[in-house]
Design a protein around this motif. Structure first.
Motif, PDB file in Angstrom:
ATOM      1  N   HIS A  34       8.571  56.736  58.644  1.00 60.53           N
ATOM      2  CA  HIS A  34       8.678  55.573  57.756  1.00 60.53           C
ATOM      3  C   HIS A  34       9.517  54.473  58.395  1.00 60.53           C
ATOM      4  O   HIS A  34       9.171  53.284  58.342  1.00 60.53           O
ATOM      5  CB  HIS A  34       9.285  55.997  56.422  1.00 60.53           C
ATOM      6  CG  HIS A  34       9.420  54.883  55.443  1.00 60.53           C
ATOM      7  ND1 HIS A  34      10.598  54.200  55.241  1.00 60.53           N
ATOM      8  CD2 HIS A  34       8.512  54.313  54.605  1.00 60.53           C
ATOM      9  CE1 HIS A  34      10.418  53.269  54.332  1.00 60.53           C
ATOM     10  NE2 HIS A  34       9.172  53.311  53.932  1.00 60.53           N
ATOM     11  N   VAL A  35      10.625  54.859  59.016  1.00 61.57           N
ATOM     12  CA  VAL A  35      11.490  53.875  59.681  1.00 61.57           C
ATOM     13  C   VAL A  35      10.726  53.159  60.791  1.00 61.57           C
ATOM     14  O   VAL A  35      10.800  51.930  60.941  1.00 61.57           O
ATOM     15  CB  VAL A  35      12.750  54.561  60.252  1.00 61.57           C
ATOM     16  CG1 VAL A  35      13.530  53.595  61.141  1.00 61.57           C
ATOM     17  CG2 VAL A  35      13.641  55.064  59.119  1.00 61.57           C
ATOM     18  N   ILE A  36       9.961  53.921  61.571  1.00 58.45           N
ATOM     19  CA  ILE A  36       9.202  53.324  62.679  1.00 58.45           C
ATOM     20  C   ILE A  36       8.115  52.389  62.157  1.00 58.45           C
ATOM     21  O   ILE A  36       7.922  51.276  62.671  1.00 58.45           O
ATOM     22  CB  ILE A  36       8.585  54.429  63.558  1.00 58.45           C
ATOM     23  CG1 ILE A  36       9.697  55.218  64.260  1.00 58.45           C
ATOM     24  CG2 ILE A  36       7.622  53.832  64.585  1.00 58.45           C
ATOM     25  CD1 ILE A  36       9.220  56.432  65.014  1.00 58.45           C
ATOM     26  N   VAL A  37       7.385  52.834  61.131  1.00 60.88           N
ATOM     27  CA  VAL A  37       6.317  52.004  60.571  1.00 60.88           C
ATOM     28  C   VAL A  37       6.878  50.709  59.985  1.00 60.88           C
ATOM     29  O   VAL A  37       6.309  49.625  60.166  1.00 60.88           O
ATOM     30  CB  VAL A  37       5.521  52.783  59.505  1.00 60.88           C
ATOM     31  CG1 VAL A  37       4.585  51.853  58.736  1.00 60.88           C
ATOM     32  CG2 VAL A  37       4.709  53.898  60.159  1.00 60.88           C
ATOM     33  N   MET A  38       8.001  50.793  59.284  1.00 58.91           N
ATOM     34  CA  MET A  38       8.593  49.591  58.707  1.00 58.91           C
ATOM     35  C   MET A  38       9.100  48.648  59.793  1.00 58.91           C
ATOM     36  O   MET A  38       9.119  47.427  59.616  1.00 58.91           O
ATOM     37  CB  MET A  38       9.734  49.960  57.757  1.00 58.91           C
ATOM     38  CG  MET A  38       9.261  50.638  56.475  1.00 58.91           C
ATOM     39  SD  MET A  38       7.919  49.762  55.634  1.00 58.91           S
ATOM     40  CE  MET A  38       8.734  48.234  55.186  1.00 58.91           C
ATOM     41  N   ARG A  39       9.501  49.209  60.932  1.00 59.88           N
ATOM     42  CA  ARG A  39       9.866  48.354  62.070  1.00 59.88           C
ATOM     43  C   ARG A  39       8.626  47.609  62.578  1.00 59.88           C
ATOM     44  O   ARG A  39       8.687  46.423  62.916  1.00 59.88           O
ATOM     45  CB  ARG A  39      10.473  49.215  63.184  1.00 59.88           C
ATOM     46  CG  ARG A  39      10.764  48.449  64.475  1.00 59.88           C
ATOM     47  CD  ARG A  39      11.713  47.299  64.271  1.00 59.88           C
ATOM     48  NE  ARG A  39      11.989  46.607  65.524  1.00 59.88           N
ATOM     49  CZ  ARG A  39      12.530  45.412  65.610  1.00 59.88           C
ATOM     50  NH1 ARG A  39      12.864  44.763  64.512  1.00 59.88           N
ATOM     51  NH2 ARG A  39      12.760  44.855  66.777  1.00 59.88           N
ATOM     52  N   MET A  40       7.495  48.305  62.627  1.00 62.58           N
ATOM     53  CA  MET A  40       6.237  47.661  62.999  1.00 62.58           C
ATOM     54  C   MET A  40       5.897  46.533  62.020  1.00 62.58           C
ATOM     55  O   MET A  40       5.470  45.443  62.421  1.00 62.58           O
ATOM     56  CB  MET A  40       5.099  48.682  63.014  1.00 62.58           C
ATOM     57  CG  MET A  40       5.165  49.702  64.130  1.00 62.58           C
ATOM     58  SD  MET A  40       3.937  51.027  63.918  1.00 62.58           S
ATOM     59  CE  MET A  40       2.424  50.080  63.933  1.00 62.58           C
ATOM     60  N   VAL A  41       6.083  46.798  60.733  1.00 54.56           N
ATOM     61  CA  VAL A  41       5.815  45.778  59.710  1.00 54.56           C
ATOM     62  C   VAL A  41       6.679  44.544  59.963  1.00 54.56           C
ATOM     63  O   VAL A  41       6.210  43.403  59.903  1.00 54.56           O
ATOM     64  CB  VAL A  41       6.082  46.337  58.300  1.00 54.56           C
ATOM     65  CG1 VAL A  41       6.011  45.224  57.253  1.00 54.56           C
ATOM     66  CG2 VAL A  41       5.081  47.439  57.958  1.00 54.56           C
ATOM     67  N   THR A  42       7.950  44.773  60.244  1.00 53.65           N
ATOM     68  CA  THR A  42       8.868  43.667  60.510  1.00 53.65           C
ATOM     69  C   THR A  42       8.400  42.820  61.687  1.00 53.65           C
ATOM     70  O   THR A  42       8.372  41.590  61.613  1.00 53.65           O
ATOM     71  CB  THR A  42      10.281  44.205  60.802  1.00 53.65           C
ATOM     72  OG1 THR A  42      10.732  44.976  59.691  1.00 53.65           O
ATOM     73  CG2 THR A  42      11.256  43.063  61.048  1.00 53.65           C
ATOM     74  N   LEU A  43       8.016  43.492  62.778  1.00 59.91           N
ATOM     75  CA  LEU A  43       7.576  42.771  63.978  1.00 59.91           C
ATOM     76  C   LEU A  43       6.326  41.932  63.703  1.00 59.91           C
ATOM     77  O   LEU A  43       6.225  40.785  64.139  1.00 59.91           O
ATOM     78  CB  LEU A  43       7.305  43.762  65.114  1.00 59.91           C
ATOM     79  CG  LEU A  43       8.529  44.506  65.661  1.00 59.91           C
ATOM     80  CD1 LEU A  43       8.105  45.538  66.706  1.00 59.91           C
ATOM     81  CD2 LEU A  43       9.530  43.528  66.267  1.00 59.91           C
TER      82      LEU A  43
END
Length: 466
Positions: A222-231
């Motif tokens: 989840h943390v990694i995916v939300m980082r992708m969303v941010t980018l």
């Protein structure tokens, strides 16, 4: 590539550089999105004024703008399925309560369908006030071709039934649905994620170590995916600029003026329905102006991209970081709202078309015997409408065929379809966010500290989004 196209691209590149400079200077996300929107309109209008909407220079420039605009949309589509999967599974692991899950789903879907019925009623009212009718409209070659396309797809629309639609929500092959192969793939992935979450909570007591390992894995994913969303979301101003510039540059003013009444009636209906959303938010005890301000960037993207499904990542991030809606509810609302109860595409549009087309076959559309079945069919037809370009067409096919009206006449509106679809998509997304907001408020789970915060809930902030 000729010299004029190079000049056009040079101007577009300079605008992108300006938007990047604003990002470096930490100008708020909302202001940068609004700036991208405005500059896109200006550039598009200038290109059309210099070259003409059908000029080859416009087509060549648009192809390069598509790299930025459509490329941004594809990046958002890339993260939709991973976001849905990990967010819903994590939300269920935190809930550990199937009853709560059922309540959230029921409230969200109920609000989406109820608001779609209201939207249809508003569409009917606007058609009446503007005196819209398909009788007497002339058809160009493109419109005739569109009518033939609609007629050709009529068989598929007639095969749709409530049992078959509900059955399509069940993921017989979840990995196929993860590719977005079906119109209901998003909902099917939601169902699959629910099964994973419920299965995991079932072993929490029996195999606590295994459950904890899985929970840690989901949290990290989840943390990694939300980082992708941010980018990806950081690219929003650029994507909005490119999409809007291409749209304005290639739109035909003459075609728009020829169907001005339909365009005006459509946008009046869209505005009224957005007002209904604000009233519902106000009734829930939240400040509607603050709510509207905070969801504005999402609506701008939906308006320019014309994709409800593509707006899911941005919608979820906005609901959680700006509105204080829990992540589980935000994901359910955004996911279900992309295929169920779309206020614009499945509510206003097919209802207006039905009222316009009915007089051509000698039916008075403003009688109870016509309106009541129409509203019921709209409610049913709003289930499973794809949240991408063409969803409104499919919804219209379902409604018109069920009402036994000539579907080919809908092709007469092809020239203004993109312009109206922009507003419809923004309303769809507003409706899904409204459903999430109301569900969260009804269940008492809204974080009012986030909603009432005086600090700009900037989507650029990795800490707030991730």
């Amino acid at each position: 590539m000729n010299f004029l196209v190079l000049i056009n691209l040079g101007v577009a590149l300079a605008i992108c550089a300006l938007l990047y400079w604003l990002q470096v200077k930490h100008v708020s996300f909302t202001k940068r999105v609004f700036t991208g929107l405005g500059l896109g309109v200006v550039l598009g209008a200038a290109l059309q004024a210099v070259h003409g909407a059908s000029a080859p220079e416009i087509a060549a420039t648009g192809a390069w703008l598509d790299v930025v605009g459509s490329g941004y949309v594809k990046l958002l589509q890339m993260i939709i399925i991973p976001l849905i999967m990990v967010s819903i599974v994590q939300a269920i692991l935190k809930l550990r309560n199937a009853a709560s899950l059922g309540t959230i789903s029921s409230l969200t879907i109920g609000i989406l369908i109820a608001t779609t019925i209201v939207a249809a009623a508003i569409g009917i009212l606007m058609a009446k006030l503007f005196g819209l009718s398909a009788a007497g409209l002339t058809a160009s070659t493109a419109e005739v071709a569109r009518g033939e396309y609609l007629q050709g797809n009529l068989a598929a629309a007639k095969e749709i039934s409530l049992p078959s639609m509900l059955l399509s929500f069940i993921p017989a092959n979840p990995f196929l649905d993860m590719t977005g192969a079906r119109k209901t793939s998003t909902i099917a992935v939601v169902v699959f994620a629910i099964f994973i979450g419920i299965s995991a909570t079932g072993i929490a007591g029996k195999k606590p170590e295994a459950f904890q390992s899985f929970s840690d894995f989901v949290h990290m994913a989840h943390v990694i995916v939300m980082r992708m969303v941010t980018l990806v979301l950081r690219l929003t101003p650029f994507g909005v600029f490119a999409l809007m510039a291409k749209m304005v540059a290639s739109s035909s003013l003459q075609d728009i003026l020829g169907l001005a009444s339909f365009v005006a009636a459509s946008y009046c209906a869209l505005a009224l329905m957005f007002g209904v959303h604000l009233l519902l938010v106000s009734a829930s005890g939240l400040n509607p102006l603050r709510w509207a301000t905070r969801i504005f960037p999402v609506l701008v993207f939906a308006f320019t991209s014309r994709t409800s499904a593509g707006s899911i990542p941005m919608s979820v991030a906005t609901q959680t970081a700006r509105l204080g809606t829990p992540e589980g509810i935000a994901n359910f609302a955004a996911s279900f709202g992309s295929t169920i109860g779309q206020n614009g595409c499945a509510g206003i549009y097919p209802a207006m078309l039905a009222v316009m087309i009915a007089p051509t076959v000698g039916i008075d559309p403003f009688t109870a015997s016509f309106l009541l079945p129409l509203l019921a069919i709209v409610a049913f037809g709003s289930i499973g409408v794809a949240g991408v370009g063409g969803g409104a067409t499919f919804a219209a096919l379902i409604v018109l065929s069920a009402m036994d009206l000539p579907v080919a006449l809908a092709g007469l509106l092809i020239s203004v379809e993109p312009l109206i679809d922009m507003g419809r998509t923004a309303l769809n997304v507003s409706g899904s966010i409204t459903a999430g907001t109301l569900t969260s408020r009804i269940l008492g789970q809204t974080d009012l500290r986030v909603f009432h915060s005086d600090i700009e809930a900037n989507l650029d902030s990795e800490e707030q989004v991730a």
